[in-house]
Design a protein around this motif. Sequence first.
Motif, PDB file in Angstrom:
ATOM      1  N   ILE A 164      32.238  42.980  33.931  1.00  0.00           N
ATOM      2  CA  ILE A 164      32.616  41.574  34.094  1.00  0.00           C
ATOM      3  C   ILE A 164      31.909  40.788  32.991  1.00  0.00           C
ATOM      4  O   ILE A 164      30.678  40.781  32.921  1.00  0.00           O
ATOM      5  N   ARG A 165      32.693  40.148  32.144  1.00  0.00           N
ATOM      6  CA  ARG A 165      32.115  39.309  31.078  1.00  0.00           C
ATOM      7  C   ARG A 165      32.271  37.860  31.500  1.00  0.00           C
ATOM      8  O   ARG A 165      33.375  37.423  31.815  1.00  0.00           O
ATOM      9  N   TYR A 166      31.164  37.141  31.519  1.00  0.00           N
ATOM     10  CA  TYR A 166      31.187  35.772  32.036  1.00  0.00           C
ATOM     11  C   TYR A 166      30.298  34.852  31.206  1.00  0.00           C
ATOM     12  O   TYR A 166      29.451  35.297  30.448  1.00  0.00           O
ATOM     13  N   ASN A 167      30.521  33.562  31.384  1.00  0.00           N
ATOM     14  CA  ASN A 167      29.688  32.520  30.792  1.00  0.00           C
ATOM     15  C   ASN A 167      29.443  31.494  31.888  1.00  0.00           C
ATOM     16  O   ASN A 167      30.332  31.226  32.701  1.00  0.00           O
ATOM     17  N   ALA A 168      28.257  30.924  31.923  1.00  0.00           N
ATOM     18  CA  ALA A 168      27.932  29.918  32.940  1.00  0.00           C
ATOM     19  C   ALA A 168      26.886  28.960  32.385  1.00  0.00           C
ATOM     20  O   ALA A 168      26.224  29.248  31.392  1.00  0.00           O
ATOM     21  N   GLU A 228      36.878  44.784  46.056  1.00  0.00           N
ATOM     22  CA  GLU A 228      35.542  44.999  45.498  1.00  0.00           C
ATOM     23  C   GLU A 228      35.273  44.078  44.309  1.00  0.00           C
ATOM     24  O   GLU A 228      34.138  43.678  44.076  1.00  0.00           O
ATOM     25  N   ILE A 229      36.317  43.698  43.569  1.00  0.00           N
ATOM     26  CA  ILE A 229      36.157  42.753  42.455  1.00  0.00           C
ATOM     27  C   ILE A 229      35.907  41.345  42.989  1.00  0.00           C
ATOM     28  O   ILE A 229      35.056  40.625  42.488  1.00  0.00           O
ATOM     29  N   VAL A 230      36.655  40.962  44.010  1.00  0.00           N
ATOM     30  CA  VAL A 230      36.448  39.634  44.619  1.00  0.00           C
ATOM     31  C   VAL A 230      35.014  39.520  45.124  1.00  0.00           C
ATOM     32  O   VAL A 230      34.331  38.524  44.877  1.00  0.00           O
ATOM     33  N   LYS A 231      34.528  40.559  45.791  1.00  0.00           N
ATOM     34  CA  LYS A 231      33.152  40.554  46.292  1.00  0.00           C
ATOM     35  C   LYS A 231      32.150  40.516  45.131  1.00  0.00           C
ATOM     36  O   LYS A 231      31.168  39.778  45.178  1.00  0.00           O
ATOM     37  N   ALA A 232      32.414  41.281  44.077  1.00  0.00           N
ATOM     38  CA  ALA A 232      31.512  41.297  42.921  1.00  0.00           C
ATOM     39  C   ALA A 232      31.438  39.919  42.268  1.00  0.00           C
ATOM     40  O   ALA A 232      30.358  39.457  41.896  1.00  0.00           O
ATOM     41  N   LEU A 233      32.583  39.251  42.128  1.00  0.00           N
ATOM     42  CA  LEU A 233      32.591  37.910  41.523  1.00  0.00           C
ATOM     43  C   LEU A 233      31.854  36.907  42.407  1.00  0.00           C
ATOM     44  O   LEU A 233      31.119  36.057  41.900  1.00  0.00           O
TER      45      LEU A 233
END
Length: 123
Positions: free
Chosen positions: A81-85, A38-43
């Motif tokens: 999920i904390r991200y930067n893009a 589920e994490i792989v799919k979320a990412l």
Amino acid sequence: MKKLILVVMFTLSLLGCKSTSSENLTYEKIDMSKPPIEIVKALDDLKSSLKDPDSAKFADIFQYWESSVKKPVEENKGYCIRYNAKNSYGGYVGYKWEYKTNYGYKGNSKSMYACDEGVKRLY
């Protein structure tokens, strides 16, 4: 009299509210060497929504659930999920939170509070 009625109604409405305090939640950091599906799919879903998917940097990924639940299942877990893009101009915009449940992404204040509290508790 109207003020008194309003105060009583407001007080009664708060009695049913659940605390979002981190003491009511159990947090677990996700092991990214063996991430759950589920994490792989979320990412993947998150990356596909970005202007530059290859620029995504992930800082913190963890799950949480109500402490009263002994064995969490998908229906009662939340993921932070904390991200930067990069944006359209090619510059990074700064870290943001994405909150995932089995119902999809949400960005309300309760989920953001839970994510911020999780980082404080896990680090």
